[in-house]
Scaffold this active site. Structure first.
Site, PDB file in Angstrom:
ATOM      1  N   HIS A 217       0.813  -1.215   0.000  1.00  0.00           N
ATOM      2  CA  HIS A 217       0.000   0.000   0.000  1.00  0.00           C
ATOM      3  C   HIS A 217       0.840   1.256   0.000  1.00  0.00           C
ATOM      4  O   HIS A 217       0.347   2.334  -0.305  1.00  0.00           O
ATOM      5  CB  HIS A 217      -0.976  -0.044   1.179  1.00  0.00           C
ATOM      6  CG  HIS A 217      -2.196  -0.857   0.853  1.00  0.00           C
ATOM      7  ND1 HIS A 217      -3.473  -0.445   1.143  1.00  0.00           N
ATOM      8  CD2 HIS A 217      -2.324  -2.062   0.239  1.00  0.00           C
ATOM      9  CE1 HIS A 217      -4.337  -1.369   0.720  1.00  0.00           C
ATOM     10  NE2 HIS A 217      -3.656  -2.348   0.166  1.00  0.00           N
ATOM     11  N   SER A 221      -0.052  -1.001  -6.246  1.00  0.00           N
ATOM     12  CA  SER A 221       0.134  -2.245  -6.990  1.00  0.00           C
ATOM     13  C   SER A 221       0.826  -2.016  -8.322  1.00  0.00           C
ATOM     14  O   SER A 221       0.700  -0.957  -8.922  1.00  0.00           O
ATOM     15  CB  SER A 221      -1.222  -2.893  -7.268  1.00  0.00           C
ATOM     16  OG  SER A 221      -1.827  -3.346  -6.091  1.00  0.00           O
ATOM     17  N   LYS A 245     -14.726  -8.109  -7.974  1.00  0.00           N
ATOM     18  CA  LYS A 245     -13.981  -9.027  -8.836  1.00  0.00           C
ATOM     19  C   LYS A 245     -13.286 -10.090  -7.989  1.00  0.00           C
ATOM     20  O   LYS A 245     -13.239 -11.265  -8.361  1.00  0.00           O
ATOM     21  CB  LYS A 245     -12.949  -8.234  -9.651  1.00  0.00           C
ATOM     22  CG  LYS A 245     -12.299  -9.047 -10.749  1.00  0.00           C
ATOM     23  CD  LYS A 245     -11.394  -8.175 -11.609  1.00  0.00           C
ATOM     24  CE  LYS A 245     -10.742  -9.047 -12.690  1.00  0.00           C
ATOM     25  NZ  LYS A 245      -9.729  -8.311 -13.453  1.00  0.00           N
ATOM     26  N   ASP A 246     -12.753  -9.690  -6.832  1.00  0.00           N
ATOM     27  CA  ASP A 246     -12.110 -10.646  -5.936  1.00  0.00           C
ATOM     28  C   ASP A 246     -13.100 -11.662  -5.403  1.00  0.00           C
ATOM     29  O   ASP A 246     -12.805 -12.847  -5.306  1.00  0.00           O
ATOM     30  CB  ASP A 246     -11.438  -9.918  -4.759  1.00  0.00           C
ATOM     31  CG  ASP A 246     -10.029  -9.457  -5.095  1.00  0.00           C
ATOM     32  OD1 ASP A 246      -9.482  -8.640  -4.338  1.00  0.00           O
ATOM     33  OD2 ASP A 246      -9.485  -9.915  -6.125  1.00  0.00           O
ATOM     34  N   GLU A 289       5.193 -33.917  -0.641  1.00  0.00           N
ATOM     35  CA  GLU A 289       4.003 -33.482  -1.356  1.00  0.00           C
ATOM     36  C   GLU A 289       4.422 -32.725  -2.616  1.00  0.00           C
ATOM     37  O   GLU A 289       5.533 -32.195  -2.707  1.00  0.00           O
ATOM     38  CB  GLU A 289       3.148 -32.594  -0.459  1.00  0.00           C
ATOM     39  CG  GLU A 289       2.460 -33.350   0.676  1.00  0.00           C
ATOM     40  CD  GLU A 289       1.327 -34.231   0.168  1.00  0.00           C
ATOM     41  OE1 GLU A 289       1.573 -35.429  -0.032  1.00  0.00           O
ATOM     42  OE2 GLU A 289       0.205 -33.724  -0.028  1.00  0.00           O
TER      43      GLU A 289
END
Lengths: 423, 254, 186
Positions: A217, A221, A245-246, A289
């Protein structure tokens, strides 16, 4: 000292009362409400939020599992079976947690590859990238610790192999390993401390996530074009554009997660972990894994034990060094055609190394493992610096808005937009 | 061509390579299991027949320590039947006032009675070989039910030419290494089914594997049922959220 | 031209033709709430007793070996339960007590289902110790029933408190006789 500030803009008196004393609602409104976000995000920018969702899911399912789990070598395996068999909804909690670990890594890998492709690690976002690398390291530690807890064959032998790495260290190796084990082999003291640490680390991860988002922040971005927003024409408020959208992205992601959890819950796991740990019987193939397989392949690509361990840890260190290894002045691979090829080769190489890690180290797999390891380190140590110096990059658009709104094509503008301006 | 397209092609080639990789254990034939697939369920009758096979044949050597008698409600038995099954075994009671441990009839809350007191006793009774606990055997073996079925039906009286069998071992096509300490446990009419089904080897193997699969994964049906609801719910929610996202973004150029 | 700093389309636009958008948001919110409730319930329900715990929620006690004058202690739901085969004298004594004499008045009939069996939860109602009185060698107190060694509470042959500091009679658990020789507790 209290400082005078503008009265809070909220109408609700209760919210105002809290906000006047601790401006948490103002903070939320600033950071997640109006926060100017580049308008040209693609869906690859959903993955940070997805990672946070997975962290929360893992912590919540983990706490409820911990209410029923017994971290003692004689009782652990049976307590996990009790959870899946007897506890109400325990089967669901367990599979959400074990498959959730895979989903968490999947989401984080895509998030990392996004950053690598679009140059999100470059100035001024280096610290953001470092925090992310620390989160990745902590995730790997947490996953390793968590995998030992069911005390199945793979839990025990995986723990034995990984803790034995430390014996490779000269002089202090054996002492360190004995200290780690709390004994002379992986046994109950090891399990107990692994449980304590496995419960602790996710909260350390949460703290580093806070720092990671804070650092984000400060700079704002990155975006697919890799050029900084120049005006508010280039950005949108985070809410409602990216909140919605998220949420859509989260819903689709949960759908995929649900298909795995409800219909193929054992697909990503190893049958050997449904067999109680036996220190006297080694399984025919010990493998970690899937999310550890590339590093496992790198480890085994060198016949020398110490060198293998160094290379394996070195592979993770490469990620930390990326902001300084990449010398290119252009951020986004969209404008770096040579880097694009190298990048996709790198992705292919990572998958190849993963495949190598799942096979017995014999025959063609040895050669492929070595070639893959060579390219992995070559990408970071050779390609990244050299591409920056010699690559012919494409011209950058003048601004995000122009690129997104002005017909999408790069305006033949000769304005040389500086690619690496500060936010 | 674009680098991404090249990556996809390379990926496809790699995938082809995976399927060609050698496995250490023989791949068993695929069987038709009613519980496979997203709508799979356990056949109650097969579960009960399989439990009968376990009780009458396997339980002589193999424990199922993670199952309790009350769990048998999951294969369709009622309270009275479960009580009777539990009471048919004797288990050690808690020490009485003098510290002596006497036997008492089993209760539904008891775990399945193990054939041997501990692993060493089991090995001693079986020439050093340890009969594995069967509670999670289907999930604990690669290829799961197909493998167990192939094992139970894969015994051959004479090994192939040139193969030297170790003393006391039996030849089995499915077992890795092909030499197994367990003699063939099942054969035609080894049990007489309570419901009258013809008990040939394949039927017995099919039923006991169904039972063992249930023991490994008793909540399969709950999982499938809830899964269908959750996925429909999430699909609907995704659809609605997509609508919301489109609506919100329709206000601006993008 | 949209002002990018404007707080977006969230400012609810009532009555200006935005009702369909509002419905969509409402639907999304409602579906989300339902999903969240389902998740929350799963988590909360996992803390309820599991099936292995529930299997122990009733126990069957075999009465055949309990002869007259004998009492046994057994565990039910983590608590001790006294099952006593009362003698004729104990029964008469219990039935002939005047209710006015009792700290916690209750008739013997209301505490016993099938003579001569007495089934009680063996936890003193004062502070939770386990009273003595099952073994023949125990000191059964002045009323021949049970006596708590911790603070001296005494109970009679019906398990009623006769001398404090306990305030209430020994509790009677739910039970019923499934046969002449078996009682199911719980």
């Amino acid at each position: 000292m209290a400082h005078t500030k503008a009265p809070s803009a909220f109408k609700n008196p209760l919210i105002r009362w809290v906000d006047d004393r601790l401006p948490i609602f103002t903070m939320i409104s600033k950071e997640y409400g109006v926060f100017p976000t580049p308008r040209n995000f693609n869906y690859l920018w959903n993955f940070g939020a997805l990672a946070l969702v997975m962290l929360v899911i893992m912590i919540i399912t983990g706490v409820f599992l911990a209410m029923q789990y017994t971290p003692n070598a004689d009782l652990a395996f049976d307590s996990v079976d009790r959870i899946t068999r007897d506890v109400n909804g325990g089967w669901l909690l367990r599979t959400l947690h074990s498959n959730g670990s895979s989903m968490f890594f999947l989401v984080v890998y895509i998030h990392i590859f996004r950053g690598m492709y679009y140059g999100s690690y470059k100035r001024p976002r280096e610290l953001l990238w470092l925090f992310g690398a620390v989160i990745y390291l902590l995730m790997m530690a947490t996953a390793f610790l968590g995998y030992t807890l069911p005390w199945g064959q793979m839990s025990f032998w995986g723990a034995t192999v990984i803790t034995n790495f430390f014996t490779a260290l000269p002089i202090v190796g054996k002492a360190i390993t004995t200290w780690l084990w709390g004994g002379f082999a992986v046994a109950n003291p090891t399990l107990n401390r692994f449980f304590a640490l496995h419960y602790l680390l996710p909260f350390v991860i949460a703290a580093v996530v806070f720092l990671h988002v804070w650092a984000l922040h400060v700079t704002g971005s990155n975006n697919p074009l890799g050029i900084e927003p120049k005006s508010d024409k280039d950005t949108l408020p985070f809410h409602p554009y990216y909140t919605m959208k998220d949420m859509f992205g989260v819903s689709v992601f949960l759908l995929i997660y649900a298909v795995i959890v409800f219909y193929v819950p054992d697909y990503l796991g190893d049958p050997d972990n449904y067999v109680k740990a036996n220190p006297l019987v080694t399984p025919s193939s010990i493998e970690p894994e899937w999310y550890f397989l590339p590093f496992y392949a790198i480890l085994r690509s060198v016949p020398n034990k110490l060198l293998g361990v160094i290379l394996m840890f070195g592979a993770v260190v490469m990620i930390f060094l990326m902001p300084w290894l990449d010398t290119s002045k252009v951020r986004s691979a969209k404008f770096r055609p040579w880097y694009q090829w190298c990048f996709w080769f790198f992705v292919f190489d990572s998958l190849l190394l993963g495949l190598v890690g799942s096979q017995h180290p014999e025959g063609i797999w040895i050669l492929l493992g070595r070639v893959g390891t060579l390219y992995y380190f070559g990408f970071f140590l050779v390609l990244l610096p050299f591409l920056g110096w010699f690559e012919k990059t494409l011209p950058l658009p003048a601004s995000i808005a122009e690129s997104v709104l002005g017909g999408g094509k790069l305006a033949g503008s000769t304005v040389a937009a500086k690619p690496m301006e500060k936010a | 061509m674009s680098s991404f397209r090249a990556f996809l092609m390379g990926g496809a080639l790699a995938l082809a390579a995976v399927t060609a990789s050698a496995q250490e254990m023989p791949v068993p034939a695929k069987q038709d299991w009613g519980f496979y697939g997203p709508f799979g369920t356990y056949d109650r009758a097969a579960l009960q027949r399989g439990f009968q096979v376990y009780r009458e044949v396997c339980a002589a050597c193999h424990s199922m320590n993670l199952l309790a008698y009350h769990d048998l409600s999951g294969i369709g038995y009622g309270d009275a039947e479960i009580k009777a099954i539990a009471a048919s075994v004797s288990v050690p009671d808690d020490p009485d006032d003098t510290g002596e441990v006497k036997d008492r009839p089993g209760r539904p809350s008891d775990r399945f009675k193990a054939p041997f007191a501990n692993e060493k006793a089991a090995q001693a009774a079986n020439n050093g070989a340890l009969p594995k606990d069967l509670s999670l055997i289907v999930r604990g073996r690669e290829y799961g039910p197909d493998y167990i079925f192939a094992l139970l039906t894969g015994f051959k009286d004479t090994p192939p030419a040139g193969m030297k069998m170790a003393k006391g071992m039996n030849y089995n096509e499915a077992f890795p290494g092909h030499q197994i300490a367990m003699p063939p446990p099942l054969s035609d009419d080894r049990v007489t089914y309570a419901d009258g089904t013809k008990a040939n080897l394949a039927q017995e193997a099919h039923d006991v594997v169904t039972f063992l699969s249930w023991a490994s994964d008793p909540h399969l049906e709950d999982r499938h049922r809830l899964g269908a609801r959750v996925i429909i719910f999430l699909a609907a929610f995704s659809g609605v959220m997509y609508g919301v996202k489109r609506k919100v973004w329709s206000k601006i150029d993008h | 031209m949209v002002d990018a700093t404007h707080q977006g389309a969230e400012s609810t636009g009532h009555g200006d033709g935005q009702t369909r958008r509002e419905f969509l948001y409402l639907a999304a919110g409602a579906i989300g709430a339902v999903g969240s409730a389902g998740v929350a319930w799963t988590l909360v329900d996992s803390m309820n007793p599991a099936t292995d715990t529930l299997a122990l929620s009733t126990i069957d006690v075999n009465l055949a070996p309990i002869v007259e004058g004998m009492g046994i202690v057994t565990m039910w739901q983590g608590k001790p339960v006294f099952v006593r085969h009362r003698t004729a004298q104990e029964i008469t004594e219990a039935q002939s007590v005047k209710l006015s004499e009792l700290t916690d008045p209750a008739t013997d009939e209301s505490r016993v289902k099938k003579s001569p069996w007495l089934v009680l939860i063996g936890i003193c109602t004062h502070l939770g110790c386990i009273p003595l009185g099952n073994k023949p060698s125990d000191d059964r107190g002045d009323w021949g029933g049970y006596r708590c060694p911790c603070h001296g509470s005494q109970y009679d042959t019906s398990g009623r408190v006769r001398r404090g500091p306990a305030p209430l009679n020994l509790a009677v658990p739910p039970y019923n006789f499934t046969s002449d020789t078996t009682v199911r507790i719980g």
